[in-house]
Structures are given as C-alpha cells and as structure tokens.
Design an enzyme around this catalytic site. Structure first.
Site, short mmCIF file in Angstrom:
data_model
loop_
_atom_site.label_atom_id
_atom_site.label_comp_id
_atom_site.label_asym_id
_atom_site.label_seq_id
_atom_site.Cartn_x
_atom_site.Cartn_y
_atom_site.Cartn_z
N CYS A 81 0.81 -1.22 0.00
CA CYS A 81 0.00 0.00 0.00
C CYS A 81 0.85 1.27 0.00
O CYS A 81 0.37 2.33 -0.41
CB CYS A 81 -0.92 0.03 1.21
SG CYS A 81 -1.97 -1.42 1.39
N HIS A 339 -8.75 3.63 -2.84
CA HIS A 339 -7.42 3.18 -2.44
C HIS A 339 -6.86 2.18 -3.46
O HIS A 339 -6.75 0.98 -3.17
CB HIS A 339 -7.51 2.56 -1.04
CG HIS A 339 -6.22 2.08 -0.47
ND1 HIS A 339 -4.97 2.48 -0.92
CD2 HIS A 339 -5.97 1.19 0.54
CE1 HIS A 339 -4.02 1.88 -0.22
NE2 HIS A 339 -4.61 1.08 0.66
N CYS A 369 -0.60 3.33 6.14
CA CYS A 369 -0.37 2.00 6.69
C CYS A 369 -0.15 1.03 5.54
O CYS A 369 -0.58 1.27 4.41
CB CYS A 369 -1.52 1.56 7.58
SG CYS A 369 -3.08 1.28 6.71
#
Length: 382
Positions: A81, A339, A369
């Site tokens: 991510c 995302h 995160c």
C-alpha cells in the site's frame, strides 16, 4: 497529477494499468511544458501487484507508452500500500544526494484487472485439481511457516484494532461519513484540480465518492469480516483503479524550468509492527519523520492519513492525542476517494502539497499504513 479513482469493475476497469500510468505521466509533463522529457533522470513508480498487465516493471512500460525518450529509465517499487510513497521517498533521496536533478515518482494499480495466478505443479500431468489465487488484495500462497495469527485478513485486523482501542461502530461510520462529505465538498468547490480524466473514459470524478451518504445508510450495512463485528464495506476503503504522478526535483531544476515548487520534502520515516496490527504502522513512522524534521504535531497544519479502514485511522489518531482530528484529510480520504494500492501514497503526498500551497505554506504530514505490518510517513513544508 492523478486520474480519477475508479471503483472495482467500474469505469476504469477496461483500462490496462500500464496505460493508466502512461496517461498520468503524460498529464504530469503537460503541467511543466518547459521540461524536456530527456532531462528526466529516472521514473520510479509504485505498484503492489506486478503479476499481470503491470508486466513486472510498469514504470518502464509507462515511460515507453507515454512516448518518452528510450533513454529515460524506469524502476518499479513494491512496498504494497505504501509503494508510491516509497517511490517518492527514493526519488527525494536521489535528488538530495545529487544522483538526480529531476525524477518522476508515482504509482498505479488496477485492482479490477489484477489476475488470478496458478502455482506450477510439482510434477507434470497432475491428476488432482489446481487452485487459482486472486492477486487483487491480501495474503496469497502464504508460507506455512508464518504464524497463523499474522495471516488474518486486513478486515479482521481492522476489527482487532477496533477492539483494542474501543472504537465503536458508530464512531467508524461517523468517520466514513465525514470522508464522503468532505470529498463531495472538495469536488463541488473545484479544489481537486490535480485530477485529469482518462481519454475515452466517461469519468470526471472519483467514482466512489457518495454525495448521498448518510448515517442511516451506513448503519444499515452488515459487518463484512467478522460475525457481529463493526467493520463494514461502508467504513472501509474500497477496491479501486487509478494512477498518480509527482515531479520531484532540486532547486536548480526549478529555476531552469521556471517552476515554483509546491512544497519541500523535509523528512521521512518508516516503521514496522506485527502484521496482525498493520494499521498502526503509520504511528511511529510519522513520529520519526516529525522528529527528524525538528517539529511536533502542534506545528503541523494539515495531515493526509490514508484511510484503509475507519477503525485503523481512528486507532492511529488515538496514538496521536496531540493532533487535532479536524486537521486530518480535510478534502476527504480513501474511504470515499478510493485506495488503488500502488497509487495511494502519491495521491496523499500530492494532495498534501496542493493543500499547503492553498494555505500559503506550513508543515504537513502524509502517512500510510501497509499490509504485513509497515508504515511510511513524509513531512512536507509549504
């Protein structure tokens, strides 16, 4: 610059990830017409997959598809991510050390087009069934030596944080509703001028933003990961497609091109935690970056914290009691905007730079995160 973020199976599902990246790269260069593409020292792009049309090194593919000179190199970075924030960090280091003057940094992900993968059989002509594994998100083909408690799903990890920090369903839904309302207002006010549409695709805005979101609608959703839990599809970030690009350079490049920088990268931080509480990764990463910048939370004007889950974001805020939550994601966050894994870090860093410019300067923090228990953060000065 970035594309609108499309929903899984939505408007951008027909666009290959290398084409998404190439388009965002072309849009970025149009913003700086004085830049001769041959002057770009490197292109560093984040990508969490690489197993399909990303073609292992989507950065190099994007450079070629965008029509840049073949002399421009490209490397793909994978920190899941945090991949595109990692790309920006590496680009900044290259510039600071004098190894480069101008670097493109960014990232791309098409979660819609992420392929299924099949393990090669241990021997020819297998007689049993074989299993396809989705590469869209999360653990796959985990090593059996990994402790089972570490390999829980991302959603189950968010539930764990909600329990650890006593974060209620109502608090999570309120956080998600705020994200949609702020993102809706940002679009209505014309704030997100860094977003450029993709040619041939009828999508002008982020596809996941819900102007009609309400507390009642969010409350009606069922728990998505744990029976009787509090984490739902409504208070989690969705699966998305999109690309985002940044231009990172030194002061000499800015003077040469006649470009005023949006902001300065002042400090960076990385940290790791147990995989089953991955959402806490940004906490110490941001604290480290602030310490290296020589400032504290009271000096920070605005924060971009990637919203993987409302529970995860709220857990981080619990660990930063001195940070005013109203400074966080003032134009909405990933729960509304989306995302797409490899693009999210560049999105929040770019949005932070634009926000600092709009405010006339100050310090800001971008933090994210990362699955399997990591976090990254960057301090910027406008």
């Amino acid at each position: 610059m970035r594309t609108p973020f499309g929903r899984y199976g939505g408007a951008l599902a027909g666009v290959r990830p290398d084409d998404l990246a190439a388009h965002a790269l072309s849009a970025l260069l149009e913003w700086v017409p004085a830049l001769d593409p041959s002057e770009i020292d490197d292109a560093l792009l984040g990508n969490a997959n690489g197993a399909g049309e990303d073609n292992r090194d989507v950065a190099r593919m994007a450079v070629l598809l965008a029509g840049l000179p073949t002399s421009v190199p490209g490397a793909t970075v994978n920190r899941l991510c945090g991949s595109s924030l990692e790309a920006a960090i590496q680009a900044a280091r290259a510039v600071e050390t004098g190894d480069a003057s101008v670097v493109v940094a960014g990232g791309v992900e098409s979660m819609s087009r992420a392929p299924w993968v099949l393990l090669k059989p241990a021997k020819g002509f297998p007689s049993g069934h074989e299993t396809l594994h989705s590469t869209t998100l999360g653990w796959r083909m985990a090593n059996p030596e990994m402790p089972e408690r570490w390999t829980i799903s991302l959603g189950a990890s968010a539930e764990k944080l909600a329990a650890m920090y006593d974060i209620s369903r109502e608090e999570q839904d309120a956080f998600a509703l705020r994200s949609h309302r702020l993102a809706t207002r940002a679009w209505e006010d014309g704030v997100l001028d860094e977003v450029v549409s993709v040619p041939g695709v009828d999508l002008e805005r982020d596809e996941g933003v819900r102007a009609d979101a309400s507390a009642e609608k969010l409350a009606a959703l069922r728990p998505a990961f744990v029976t009787g839990g509090t984490v739902t599809a409504g208070n989690s970030s969705p699966l998305n497609d999109g690309a985002a690009m940044l231009l990172i350079g030194d002061t000499a490049a800015g003077a040469r091109l006649g470009v005023r920088p949006l902001a300065r990268i002042a400090a960076r931080g990385a940290h790791a935690v147990d995989p089953d509480v991955f959402g806490l990764g940004p906490v110490e990463a941001a604290n480290t970056a602030l310490r290296r910048a020589g400032i504290g939370w009271d000096d920070v004007a605005v924060v971009e914290l990637n919203e993987a889950f409302a529970a995860q974001s709220l857990a981080c805020l619990r660990e930063w009691p001195e940070l005013d939550p109203e400074k966080v994601n003032v134009r909405g966050g990933a729960i509304a905007i989306g995302h797409p894994l490899g693009a999210s870090g560049a999105r929040i860093l770019g949005r932070l730079a634009h926000e600092l410019r709009a405010r006339g300067g100050g310090y800001g923090v971008a933090a994210i995160c990362i699955g399997v228990g990591q976090g990254l953060a960057v301090v910027m000065e406008g």
